[in-house]
Design an enzyme around this catalytic site. Sequence first.
Site, PDB file in Angstrom:
ATOM      1  N   GLU A 156      72.773  28.753  13.358  1.00  0.00           N
ATOM      2  CA  GLU A 156      74.157  28.843  12.878  1.00  0.00           C
ATOM      3  C   GLU A 156      74.191  29.031  11.360  1.00  0.00           C
ATOM      4  OE1 GLU A 156      78.340  26.320  13.300  1.00  0.00           O
ATOM      5  OE2 GLU A 156      76.415  25.274  13.417  1.00  0.00           O
TER       6      GLU A 156
ATOM      7  N   LYS B  59      83.336  31.019  16.928  1.00  0.00           N
ATOM      8  CA  LYS B  59      83.164  29.633  17.359  1.00  0.00           C
ATOM      9  C   LYS B  59      84.470  29.090  17.941  1.00  0.00           C
ATOM     10  CE  LYS B  59      81.224  25.330  15.400  1.00  0.00           C
ATOM     11  NZ  LYS B  59      80.499  24.830  14.214  1.00  0.00           N
TER      12      LYS B  59
ATOM     13  N   CYS C  60      77.399  26.158  18.334  1.00  0.00           N
ATOM     14  CA  CYS C  60      77.294  24.758  17.911  1.00  0.00           C
ATOM     15  C   CYS C  60      78.180  23.785  18.694  1.00  0.00           C
ATOM     16  CB  CYS C  60      77.538  24.637  16.417  1.00  0.00           C
ATOM     17  SG  CYS C  60      76.891  23.084  15.720  1.00  0.00           S
TER      18      CYS C  60
END
Length: 384
Positions: free
Chosen positions: A119, A196, A233
């Site tokens: 990330e 994300k 994530c």
Amino acid sequence: MAAGEVSSLEDCLEEHLPPAVLQHVWRMLYGKDTRKLDLPKSALTASLEKDFQLKGFGFEAAIEQLRQPRVVRVGLIQNKILLPTDSPVSEQVAALQKRIADIVEVAAMCGVNIVCLQEAWTMPFAFCTREKLPWTEFAESAEDGQTTRFCQELARKYNLVIVSPILERDEFHGDTLWNTAVVISNSGKVLGKTRKNHIPRVGDFNESTYYMEGNTGHKVFQTQFGRIAVNICFGRHHPLNWLMYSINGAEIIFNPCATVGALSEPMWPIEARNAAIANHCFTCGINRVGTEHFKNEFTSADGQKAHHEFGHFYGSSYVAAPDGSRTPGLSRIEDGLLVAELDLNLCRQINDKWAFKMTGRYELYADELAEAVQPNFDPYIVTE
């Protein structure tokens, strides 16, 4: 070794358990054995020279009569930042690009088809600080920024797909920032991007200061080597997030992360592996490594003293299979490349065996969730 940090769970067990016991422990912890890959000597030599760990493992699937094996090799890269966080932005990016180019070259030696980076790989994970400059200067276009052009060159040179998570600047929509993964085909073309979906608001993870929840849904990318998705994530904590990538057809779901030991390490070996089992697909957890120091103190207003460090990013990147097996993890303290050979036929084979999707009753949950998100929702509780 970093002060107070152990190298890996695997090293601890191998050091202290006799081989006969260790064999049973591996079975209980990691399921069916993964075979060790016979990686080229040139790759092993290069990894030593470049000072990063190299491991390789393979997952097996049953031989079928009507389908040939669908074998693909993935490469997971974890790495530290190289320069102090107050170094010039351009120098930090250039140093990381050189490091990644070296590791990707070794991945190509190992026959890797798809590489996934960690990330926000081009920068420190500075989203703890809540400062805007210089961190927002790392943001760039997903379509034609310097990092995407750099990855396009690598993809063409080595004939591999690259998943490149960056801090995106969307100049066409008000210079909005996003936490984005760019997917670059082995032809060098940008296949697309995914943002994300879930943003943490816990501890020092002050990410909503910089970007909000993504708006690209649950895209799946058809590559020459299989259908892939990127669950960035914090999305790994949300089972429905994994589910939707799977429903859209993902055979491999990458989970590039930046997460620290004190917060999440007990969850790390569980979540991606559970997702592989529940969704009949392969999952790949990639976590950065190292401790990053920031010049200015910061606090999360939680009563703790202001501090300069986020905590230790514990690496431990691994791959999990739909049958519940998984590879050992990479080091908690070293840069590393994990090569995993997957036979994608295993996804359907396990689906046929366990039938979680066939028995999923999605229509039941869809109806009840549609009710649950309404402002006037009345929970279904039976009382005397």
